[in-house]
Design an enzyme around this catalytic site. Structure first.
Site, PDB file in Angstrom:
ATOM      1  N   CYS A   5      47.103  90.937  20.989  1.00  0.00           N
ATOM      2  CA  CYS A   5      46.658  92.217  20.446  1.00  0.00           C
ATOM      3  C   CYS A   5      47.538  92.529  19.243  1.00  0.00           C
ATOM      4  O   CYS A   5      47.981  91.608  18.561  1.00  0.00           O
ATOM      5  CB  CYS A   5      46.699  93.320  21.501  1.00  0.00           C
ATOM      6  SG  CYS A   5      48.339  93.657  22.153  1.00  0.00           S
ATOM      7  N   HIS A  21      31.867  74.508  40.686  1.00  0.00           N
ATOM      8  CA  HIS A  21      32.514  73.800  41.795  1.00  0.00           C
ATOM      9  C   HIS A  21      32.684  72.316  41.499  1.00  0.00           C
ATOM     10  O   HIS A  21      33.227  71.577  42.338  1.00  0.00           O
ATOM     11  CB  HIS A  21      31.686  73.959  43.073  1.00  0.00           C
ATOM     12  CG  HIS A  21      30.418  73.151  43.068  1.00  0.00           C
ATOM     13  ND1 HIS A  21      29.363  73.449  42.246  1.00  0.00           N
ATOM     14  CD2 HIS A  21      30.066  72.038  43.752  1.00  0.00           C
ATOM     15  CE1 HIS A  21      28.399  72.559  42.440  1.00  0.00           C
ATOM     16  NE2 HIS A  21      28.797  71.686  43.349  1.00  0.00           N
ATOM     17  N   HIS A  41      34.667  66.983  42.519  1.00  0.00           N
ATOM     18  CA  HIS A  41      33.783  67.875  43.275  1.00  0.00           C
ATOM     19  C   HIS A  41      34.648  68.702  44.222  1.00  0.00           C
ATOM     20  O   HIS A  41      35.176  68.188  45.213  1.00  0.00           O
ATOM     21  CB  HIS A  41      32.751  67.058  44.062  1.00  0.00           C
ATOM     22  CG  HIS A  41      31.644  67.889  44.638  1.00  0.00           C
ATOM     23  ND1 HIS A  41      31.809  68.695  45.724  1.00  0.00           N
ATOM     24  CD2 HIS A  41      30.351  68.027  44.253  1.00  0.00           C
ATOM     25  CE1 HIS A  41      30.668  69.300  46.009  1.00  0.00           C
ATOM     26  NE2 HIS A  41      29.760  68.912  45.122  1.00  0.00           N
TER      27      HIS A  41
END
Length: 679
Positions: free
Chosen positions: A442, A581, A596
């Protein structure tokens, strides 16, 4: 199996879940969301200096009868009159993972639907103002992160990807507008009444706001309350908010801004001088030099955070005094009938530009001189009396190195820019590139999420130029750099993206990683690193026929002990399942790997999973790819995670070289052999 084959499998529909670079495992936490909102608000707020400068110059021109003054003023008012649209676009870009303009378009479309829809349902008096723009921007930004990479059926393919985001935003905002059309009118009445009560509270309301504003600075949440007070509360000539009303010419506006000039132009420089004078004798000169530059920044621009963070955590008592004094300055300024404002912050630039619009400048200057000596005296006394460890007074092993001091590290060696070198040091101090999940910034600070907060070296960060370090949560970190933070951010981003350095890697691991690029040769599969920490399991023991029978390819599995999935090789990200996933990788030499996470986890629909990379990224061994909530997923599915080599040469298989527990990044756990036997 090729990558194309993976996509054809039911588990890997070609709708790739995009990376949300601002997400982390704690995103449901309200504090994390508000911090993201605070960061997103910085872009539309950054537009305000343009409005303030134009209006200020226009008013000064009119005061001295210079032609064209009214035109210049109206140009600035054209900005403030459309702040809701600016917020819709700016906040959407701030929330979007790659700050893409498609999010801005979606945000504007969402706002048009919302504003016009509310009028159609509730009448001309119904208007959410800047809050409507903020809501539209947040919605568009979140939808962009979810759908910017969506692939639609071929006959609708033109509307896929980023083009789908405005469509999705329009649909959702239509539903939201219908609901708000009936819900918002009574809420609007409460907001207007509450905001007006704060305005009517006069000096007391201004003082409380000033106090709370400073207390929220450490968390980066002051932008949230500022948005309400400066852009929403109070009304004049159709515009709302203290800042808007002041620039519009409301003679009663400016009570929530005027007192800040006393603090930013005088109080903070007084505090900086006190810190320098209270430093140890041998460090006093260097500390005074460093604090003087920060004091001038505050006086000239109104940016106070570099000074505030130099004592905020080292001496919380001083910060409490600072917050009380800020509240008192706004209280007294209002009590003395000061009405002054700014377009950006309360520095000398805005003080001069807005002098034609405001009143009470002489009062502010007199108050400022008094507050300068109040800050100087209180801070110096408190530092010496309580022996506070402010800059220049730290213990020898904790000293904050400043330019010219014995502990200062040269950040501009020959052949390297200042920011390149400082960024390299920051990456190392932050635990290396693999410890950095996300990086943003920022106005004055770097905002990061990290893998392991224990790897953060605060003392080293400060010695390399950080003004302060704020640990917001277990994974959220802020490093206060100062007004040049954007240059540091850009340099760090380039270093992390290009992998020109791996500051966290030892020479041994670098050698190991160089061999990992060559995994296309089955004999070199031994260089593949474990993607997770946990128990190594033969693929044949995985409770899923698709994996245990080798239907998708040979490999191994790990029963994880934590929820961070790392890259086992140098590779390119080829696929991320829409439910996050599973992830597919491809090495430079052509070897394809599939990770996986868990068994039957597709049914969780992404709940508990967070992608940290996106399709097309180049990743290195040990780099975090996906985070998942281990305990949460474990309650609903098996967390055993197979790693599959989907294109091993015919006749080759994977053999285990290790058993039991392994650590993420560990190599030598498998090898490939020319054997078609069982797994």
């Amino acid at each position: 199996m090729t990558t194309q084959g993976l996509h054809s499998h039911s588990l890997y529909k070609p709708i790739l879940r995009p990376l949300n670079s601002h997400r982390n495992g704690d995103e449901n936490n309200m504090l994390d969301f508000l911090q993201r909102l605070g960061k997103a608000l910085m872009l539309p707020i950054a537009v305000l200096p343009a409005a303030g400068i134009l209006i200020g110059i226009g008013l000064l021109m009119q005061e001295y009868s210079i032609a064209g003054g009214a035109f210049v003023q109206d140009a600035g008012l054209g900005i403030t009159g459309n702040l809701a649209i600016i917020f819709a676009a700016g906040v959407a870009v701030g929330f979007a993972k790659d700050s893409h303009g498609a999010a801005a378009i979606a945000g504007v479309i969402g706002y048009f639907i919302l504003s016009q829809g509310l009028i159609a349902i509730g009448g001309e008096d119904i208007d959410m103002g800047v809050l409507g723009g903020l809501l539209s921007g947040v919605t568009a930004g979140l939808l962009y992160n979810r759908f910017n990479n969506i692939q639609l059926p071929e006959f609708l393919a033109f509307f896929g990807g980023r083009r789908f985001v405005p469509i999705a935003t329009a649909g959702l905002m239509l539903l939201v507008t219908i609901i708000l059309g009936f819900v918002w009118p009574p809420i609007q009445g409460l907001v207007e009444a509450g905001g007006q009560s704060i305005v009517d509270a006069g000096a007391a309301g201004a003082g409380i706001f000033g106090f709370i504003n400073r207390l929220l600075i450490p968390f980066g949440l002051h932008h949230v309350i500022n948005t309400l007070v400066w852009f929403q509360f109070g009304e004049y000539n159709g515009v709302t908010g203290d800042l808007n009303r002041f620039l519009e010419g409301d003679p009663e506006a400016g009570i929530f801004m005027g007192g800040f000039y006393v603090i930013m132009m005088f109080g903070i420089p007084g505090a900086a001088l006190a810190i320098g004078l209270a430093a140890k004798k041998e460090r006093r000169k260097a500390t005074l030099f460093a604090m003087s530059s920060l004091a001038f920044t505050s006086f000239f621009t109104g940016i106070t955070e570099p000074v505030e963070f130099s004592f905020m955590f080292l001496a919380p008592l001083l910060y409490l005094i600072h917050a009380i004094l800020t509240g008192s300055a706004l209280y007294l300024a209002t009590l003395f009938d000061v009405h002054h404002g700014f377009g950006f912050s309360a520095g000398v630039i805005d003080f001069v530009l807005q002098s034609a619009q405001g009143r009470g400048e002489l009062t502010l200057l007199i108050m400022g001189v008094v507050y300068f000596f109040v800050y100087l005296g209180l801070f110096y006394f408190a530092i010496r009396f309580f022996d506070l460890k402010t800059p220049g007074r730290e213990d020898e092993d904790e000293e904050l190195a400043v330019a010219g001091s014995p502990g200062h590290v040269d950040t501009n060696p020959s052949g390297s820019s200042k920011f390149d070198q400082q960024s390299l040091q920051f990456i190392e101090d932050l635990g290396g590139g693999s410890n950095i999940r996300t990086l943003d910034h920022c106005a004055t600070r770097l905002r990061l999420t990290v893998e392991n907060m224990d790897q953060i070296n605060e003392a080293a960060l400060k010695s390399h130029g950080a003004r302060g370090v704020m640990k917001v949560s277990k994974t959220n970190l802020q490093v206060i750099v100062g007004t040049q933070v954007e240059f540091v951010y850009n340099a760090m981003k380039d270093l992390l993206k290009n992998k020109s350095t791996n500051a966290d890697q030892s020479n041994e691991s670098s050698t190991r990683n160089e061999t990992a690029e060559q995994t296309a040769d089955p004999n070199d599969i031994a260089a593949v690193a474990a993607p997770l920490s946990g128990k190594l399991i033969p693929l044949a023991d995985v409770n899923d026929d698709m994996f245990s029978t080798g239907m998708m390819g040979d490999g191994f599995a790990i029963e994880p002990s934590d929820g961070t999935v790392c890259s086992p090789v140098y590779a390119r990200v080829e696929m991320i399942a829409d439910t996050t996933h599973a992830i597919g990788l491809k090495t430079k030499a052509g070897t394809e790997l599939l990770l996986h996470i868990g068994i039957d986890t597709v049914a969780l629909k992404g709940d508990g999973f967070t992608a940290l990379v996106e399709v097309g990224d180049t990743v290195h061994p040990g780099q975090a790819l996906i985070n998942f909530d281990l305990e949460r997923v474990k309650k609903q599915a098996s967390v055993v995670t197979p790693l599959i080599f989907t294109n091993l040469p015919e006749g080759w298989a994977v053999e285990h070289m290790a058993t039991g527990d392994v650590t993420a990044g560990q190599t030598g756990i498998i090898r490939a052999k020319a054997d078609t036997g069982s797994h």
